[in-house]
Design a protein around this motif. Structure first.
Motif, PDB file in Angstrom:
ATOM      1  N   PRO A   6       0.809  -1.227   0.000  1.00  0.00           N
ATOM      2  CA  PRO A   6       0.000   0.000   0.000  1.00  0.00           C
ATOM      3  C   PRO A   6       0.841   1.275   0.000  1.00  0.00           C
ATOM      4  N   LEU A   7       2.000   1.253   0.661  1.00  0.00           N
ATOM      5  CA  LEU A   7       2.813   2.459   0.726  1.00  0.00           C
ATOM      6  C   LEU A   7       3.289   2.878  -0.664  1.00  0.00           C
ATOM      7  N   ILE A   8       3.730   1.898  -1.471  1.00  0.00           N
ATOM      8  CA  ILE A   8       4.189   2.222  -2.828  1.00  0.00           C
ATOM      9  C   ILE A   8       3.027   2.744  -3.669  1.00  0.00           C
ATOM     10  N   TYR A   9       1.865   2.129  -3.502  1.00  0.00           N
ATOM     11  CA  TYR A   9       0.658   2.585  -4.208  1.00  0.00           C
ATOM     12  C   TYR A   9       0.333   4.033  -3.818  1.00  0.00           C
ATOM     13  N   SER A  44      -7.543  12.744  -0.894  1.00  0.00           N
ATOM     14  CA  SER A  44      -8.039  12.446   0.450  1.00  0.00           C
ATOM     15  C   SER A  44      -9.430  11.845   0.384  1.00  0.00           C
ATOM     16  N   GLN A  45      -9.913  11.421   1.537  1.00  0.00           N
ATOM     17  CA  GLN A  45     -11.250  10.831   1.622  1.00  0.00           C
ATOM     18  C   GLN A  45     -12.343  11.873   1.408  1.00  0.00           C
ATOM     19  N   HIS A  46     -11.984  13.158   1.489  1.00  0.00           N
ATOM     20  CA  HIS A  46     -12.976  14.211   1.283  1.00  0.00           C
ATOM     21  C   HIS A  46     -13.276  14.440  -0.194  1.00  0.00           C
ATOM     22  N   PHE A  47     -12.488  13.814  -1.090  1.00  0.00           N
ATOM     23  CA  PHE A  47     -12.708  13.953  -2.531  1.00  0.00           C
ATOM     24  C   PHE A  47     -12.745  12.552  -3.129  1.00  0.00           C
ATOM     25  N   PRO A  48     -13.927  11.933  -3.207  1.00  0.00           N
ATOM     26  CA  PRO A  48     -14.028  10.514  -3.583  1.00  0.00           C
ATOM     27  C   PRO A  48     -13.900  10.236  -5.077  1.00  0.00           C
ATOM     28  N   TYR A  49     -13.640  11.250  -5.894  1.00  0.00           N
ATOM     29  CA  TYR A  49     -13.649  11.058  -7.344  1.00  0.00           C
ATOM     30  C   TYR A  49     -12.292  10.619  -7.894  1.00  0.00           C
ATOM     31  N   LEU A  50     -11.281  10.579  -7.077  1.00  0.00           N
ATOM     32  CA  LEU A  50      -9.961  10.105  -7.468  1.00  0.00           C
ATOM     33  C   LEU A  50      -9.519   9.021  -6.502  1.00  0.00           C
ATOM     34  N   PRO A  51      -8.520   8.208  -6.871  1.00  0.00           N
ATOM     35  CA  PRO A  51      -8.006   7.199  -5.929  1.00  0.00           C
ATOM     36  C   PRO A  51      -7.545   7.851  -4.632  1.00  0.00           C
ATOM     37  N   THR A  52      -7.820   7.175  -3.531  1.00  0.00           N
ATOM     38  CA  THR A  52      -7.505   7.703  -2.197  1.00  0.00           C
ATOM     39  C   THR A  52      -6.353   6.922  -1.591  1.00  0.00           C
ATOM     40  N   ILE A  53      -5.492   7.628  -0.828  1.00  0.00           N
ATOM     41  CA  ILE A  53      -4.386   6.933  -0.169  1.00  0.00           C
ATOM     42  C   ILE A  53      -4.929   5.952   0.863  1.00  0.00           C
ATOM     43  N   GLN A  54      -4.218   4.815   1.032  1.00  0.00           N
ATOM     44  CA  GLN A  54      -4.709   3.729   1.876  1.00  0.00           C
ATOM     45  C   GLN A  54      -3.952   3.633   3.200  1.00  0.00           C
ATOM     46  N   ASP A  55      -2.641   3.630   3.144  1.00  0.00           N
ATOM     47  CA  ASP A  55      -1.829   3.423   4.346  1.00  0.00           C
ATOM     48  C   ASP A  55      -1.469   4.790   4.950  1.00  0.00           C
ATOM     49  N   VAL A  59       2.289   6.941   5.331  1.00  0.00           N
ATOM     50  CA  VAL A  59       2.421   8.246   4.688  1.00  0.00           C
ATOM     51  C   VAL A  59       2.717   9.317   5.737  1.00  0.00           C
ATOM     52  N   HIS A  60       2.104   9.177   6.915  1.00  0.00           N
ATOM     53  CA  HIS A  60       2.368  10.117   7.998  1.00  0.00           C
ATOM     54  C   HIS A  60       3.846  10.051   8.426  1.00  0.00           C
ATOM     55  N   THR A  61       4.405   8.839   8.449  1.00  0.00           N
ATOM     56  CA  THR A  61       5.825   8.691   8.788  1.00  0.00           C
ATOM     57  C   THR A  61       6.696   9.388   7.749  1.00  0.00           C
ATOM     58  N   TRP A  62       6.351   9.206   6.478  1.00  0.00           N
ATOM     59  CA  TRP A  62       7.106   9.887   5.419  1.00  0.00           C
ATOM     60  C   TRP A  62       6.965  11.405   5.555  1.00  0.00           C
ATOM     61  N   ALA A  63       5.794  11.856   5.973  1.00  0.00           N
ATOM     62  CA  ALA A  63       5.585  13.292   6.154  1.00  0.00           C
ATOM     63  C   ALA A  63       6.469  13.830   7.272  1.00  0.00           C
ATOM     64  N   VAL A 281       1.629  17.332   0.579  1.00  0.00           N
ATOM     65  CA  VAL A 281       0.476  16.601   0.059  1.00  0.00           C
ATOM     66  C   VAL A 281      -0.248  15.890   1.202  1.00  0.00           C
ATOM     67  N   SER A 282       0.519  15.300   2.117  1.00  0.00           N
ATOM     68  CA  SER A 282      -0.111  14.579   3.230  1.00  0.00           C
ATOM     69  C   SER A 282      -0.902  15.521   4.135  1.00  0.00           C
ATOM     70  N   VAL A 283      -0.378  16.729   4.373  1.00  0.00           N
ATOM     71  CA  VAL A 283      -1.145  17.654   5.206  1.00  0.00           C
ATOM     72  C   VAL A 283      -2.340  18.213   4.441  1.00  0.00           C
ATOM     73  N   GLY A 284      -2.243  18.207   3.095  1.00  0.00           N
ATOM     74  CA  GLY A 284      -3.400  18.603   2.307  1.00  0.00           C
ATOM     75  C   GLY A 284      -4.562  17.643   2.450  1.00  0.00           C
ATOM     76  N   THR A 285      -4.262  16.391   2.794  1.00  0.00           N
ATOM     77  CA  THR A 285      -5.345  15.419   3.003  1.00  0.00           C
ATOM     78  C   THR A 285      -6.173  15.744   4.244  1.00  0.00           C
ATOM     79  N   MET A 286      -5.646  16.603   5.117  1.00  0.00           N
ATOM     80  CA  MET A 286      -6.374  16.949   6.337  1.00  0.00           C
ATOM     81  C   MET A 286      -7.325  18.116   6.134  1.00  0.00           C
TER      82      MET A 286
END
Length: 735
Positions: A6-9, A44-55, A59-63, A281-286
């Motif tokens: 999932p992380l690579i995805y 992010s989960q707030h925009f369901p029209y594109l693929p959403t990150i899973q893990d 991703v938070h660790t990478w951030a 990008v990860s903080v944009g998901t919030m």
């Protein structure tokens, strides 16, 4: 089918969407940081029209790694010497503005019903301006080189440093479940002590380590070593109870003081950009659009607080530091926005779960609005300054002018400033080392000696003796260390300091006894403390008399040598160029571009050095920077030093032509061939509403606009972006 972790995805989604959105933002001439945030919202989960990150956890660790590299990169751009060069005006204004905005944000948050932690974090969010946005605006408006721009850049440097401190202070205050002056003072003291300690240790050890391995430092090894040093300091900072970001910043600042600093900064940039993209990008998901839609009034309020609060605080801070009314106004309107560090502070609060969920989306919304208002505020700052100046009473303007003039008067320095310059840093750094040795021996050396000497009964006393022996040079430096070398060359200053030596010596001795008392108290009980202290003073006095000066001079010499190694190496490189002996019939010559030279403002390709002078340019020295083998697009500036080589006859011919050019410039200056004229811009002129650049007046009429009189206002040396209005009296110079 092969299973894809999932992380690579997730990384694939983040980078693909991030690349597309930032390309669009670049095309629209908007900040790339905002593009990353929008990309984060889209995946992010707030925009369901594109693929959403899973893990999300990975991703938070990478951030978090992204924040570490961001602060490491900031440290590489910053140096402790750079902070000194910023100037007192920029430093005072930045600190005044940050304190004002943190207090204002906290007060507004409390007034609208937020808890103290939310209010405090919002104050931190609103206090830091965006370097990226301001630099981009100055570039687009062609304002670099103006006086207020230099002040703004200095303020931004100090703001970035204060932002690092906020990243340490805010979580500590939030996790302590209370906001009080005792906690604030304790955390601040520990943090300053940590930075000073590692500044001393790092400057003493790091350059020596890098010199040992310099011959092995290929690009790959340099990158690995620098990242290893970064994460080593991150771990040390975390163990000491501070944020990892502080450790990354400290190590970056230490590397910036070494000759390898520029090289490490260049190598680390791609890594920093990659992880920074993942972070933003990860903080944009919030970003939760529901909160933004539900709170438009709150967004408007915080935007107004940001713009007016930062304008007022910067304006007042600059005035109090001795700047003119116009420069203060322009600086205040330039800094009226928030950006990257605000996102980091807001996301830190969410990560630690100490702030409410609405803080981060509000910060992003306020940043987006102020990003768009910034260019207009900067562009209108000069106009606003003129209008406000007209409204101010003459008596008040006279008071401000008199206050400003006091900062410009050159007079003798006060006794306090002389003492601080002569002994301040020496006393502080030696005291930090002594305190660190006392607590270090208490916490670590005692336990280590107990393990290797389990039957020895006097471990505490033995450890105290070792600690005293090791700290002898630093006690000697604290009591007997001489003033800085540059002061000893000023006979008047030294004469004033000599009269103060008896009192200063007594104070330094008393302070040394206090520190020695602290050291003794770590190893003996209160019952024997007084006797032990008396014995410790005698032993320390004997040791310092016999060995203190020798060892202290060694430590101080190594420290100062390492601290100035980068500057000395740059100077030696410049000297080596002029002394280089070539194996063929050729020589080296260095030619300086005069301020009035025809070469200034032209590229090397336009000047055709090889065709016209038969010489080859090896490098160009500009101040402390050296450009080796410059390309044909390199633009020459006044005072550039051109290092070129060729045969003796070719170089002699080149120098002769340079002298001829200078002589012709002088003769032309003695016989003026120019005239000055003026005209009034009529209401129906084609120039009305156009800038000097847009009017094409320079190209079509062959004239140079040198002044515009607009009513009582006189604009000397107007920029190409200055617009002309009906009724303007335009002064020009032409042949």
């Amino acid at each position: 089918m092969i299973h894809l972790p999932p992380l690579i995805y997730d990384l694939g989604i983040i980078l693909v969407v991030g690349a597309l959105v930032t390309l669009l933002f670049k095309k629209l001439r908007q900040p790339v940081v905002l593009g990353y945030l929008v990309a984060g919202f889209l995946v992010s989960q707030h925009f369901p029209y594109l693929p959403t990150i899973q893990d999300k956890a990975s991703v938070h660790t990478w951030a978090e790694i992204g924040v570490i590299f961001l602060l490491f990169g900031l440290g590489l751009e910053f140096s402790f010497k750079k902070l000194v060069k910023v100037g007192g005006s920029a430093g005072f204004t930045a600190v005044f503005e940050v304190i004002f905005m943190v207090g204002l944000g906290y007060m507004v948050g409390r007034l609208i019903g937020w808890n103290s932690i939310d209010s405090l974090f919002m104050g931190g969010v609103l206090s830091i301006s965006s370097t990226t946005i301001i630099v981009r605006a100055f570039q687009e408006l062609n304002m670099k080189g103006q006086r207020f721009v230099e002040l703004v850049f200095g303020i931004l440097i100090v703001e970035d440093i204060v932002a690092v401190l906020l990243l340490v202070l805010l979580p500590s205050l939030a996790l302590s479940e209370g906001l009080n002056m005792g906690t604030l003072a304790s955390v601040t003291f520990r943090m300053v002590f940590f930075i000073l300690l590692w500044f001393v240790v790092g400057i003493f050890l790091l350059p020596a380590f890098l010199r040992k391995i310099r011959n092995l430092m290929e690009e790959e090894i340099t990158l690995i070593v620098s990242i290893a040093l970064c994460f080593m300091m991150v771990a040390i900072s975390s163990l000491a109870g501070f944020s990892p970001a502080l450790g990354a910043f400290v190590m970056g600042s230490l590397l910036a003081e070494t000759p390898e600093g520029h090289r490490v900064e260049k190598l680390i940039n791609p890594v920093k950009n990659l992880f920074a993209a993942v972070f933003f990008v990860s903080v944009g998901t919030m970003i939760d659009p529901k909160i933004i839609v539900e709170k438009p009034g709150l967004i408007f309020l915080l935007t107004a607080v940001t713009i007016f609060g930062k304008f007022i605080s910067t304006y007042l801070g600059a005035l109090l530091s001795g700047q003119s009314r116009k420069i203060s106004m322009q600086s205040g309107m330039s800094l009226a926005q928030i950006g990257e560090f605000s996102f980091i502070i807001a996301s830190l609060g969410m990560t630690l779960k100490v702030t409410s969920d609405f803080i981060y989306p509000l910060a992003v919304a306020v940043s987006a609005v102020t990003t768009f208002t910034t260019p207009y505020l900067i562009k209108s700052s000069s106009w606003c300054s003129e209008r406000v100046d007209r409204l101010l009473p003459d008596r008040f303007k006279k008071v401000l002018d008199n206050y400003k003039s006091t900062f410009e008067r050159q007079g003798s320095r006060t006794v306090a400033s002389l003492l601080v310059e002569a002994y301040g840093m020496k006393v502080i750094l030696n005291s930090v080392v002594i305190v660190a040795l006392a607590f270090g021996f208490k916490l670590y050396a005692t336990e280590f000696l107990r393990m290797i000497l389990p039957d020895f009964r006097h471990i505490q006393g033995f450890t105290l003796g070792l600690c005293m022996v090791v700290s002898v040079p630093f006690f000697w430096g604290l009591v007997k260390g001489r003033p800085a070398k540059k002061l000893t060359q000023d006979l008047d200053v030294m004469a004033r300091l000599r009269r103060l030596i008896p009192v200063v010596t007594v104070v330094r001795v008393l302070f040394a006894i206090i520190l020695l008392s602290v050291m003794v108290a770590q190893f003996v009980s209160l019952k024997v403390a007084s006797g032990a202290l008396f014995g410790a003073i005698l032993v320390m006095g004997v040791l310092a008399y016999r060995y203190g000066e020798v060892f202290y001079k060694f430590f101080e010499g190594e420290f100062l040598s390492n601290l100035t190694e980068r500057e000395r190496e740059e100077i030696s490189k410049r000297d080596e160029i002029t002394q280089l002996a070539l194996p063929w019939d050729a020589s080296i010559s260095v030619i300086e571009v005069a301020i009035d030279s025809n070469w200034a403002g032209k590229t090397l390709r336009d000047l055709k050095f090889k065709e016209n002078y038969s010489v080859t340019i090896a490098s160009i020295i500009r101040g402390s920077r050296r450009f080796f083998a410059p390309s044909g697009n390199f633009l020459l500036w006044p005072y550039d030093k051109i290092v070129c080589f060729g045969s003796d006859s070719e170089l002699q011919d080149l120098n002769h032509k340079v002298e001829q050019e200078r002589a012709s410039l002088i003769s032309e200056a003695e016989t003026p061939k120019y005239r000055m004229g003026s005209f009034v811009v009529q209401a129906d002129d084609i120039y009305v509403g156009k800038t000097i650049r847009e009017s094409g007046i320079r190209e079509s009429q062959k004239i140079l606009v040198v002044c515009i009189e607009r009513g009582p206002t006189r604009i000397l040396g107007p920029s190409a972006g200055t617009s002309m209005q009906a009724g303007d009296l335009v002064w020009f110079v032409s042949e």
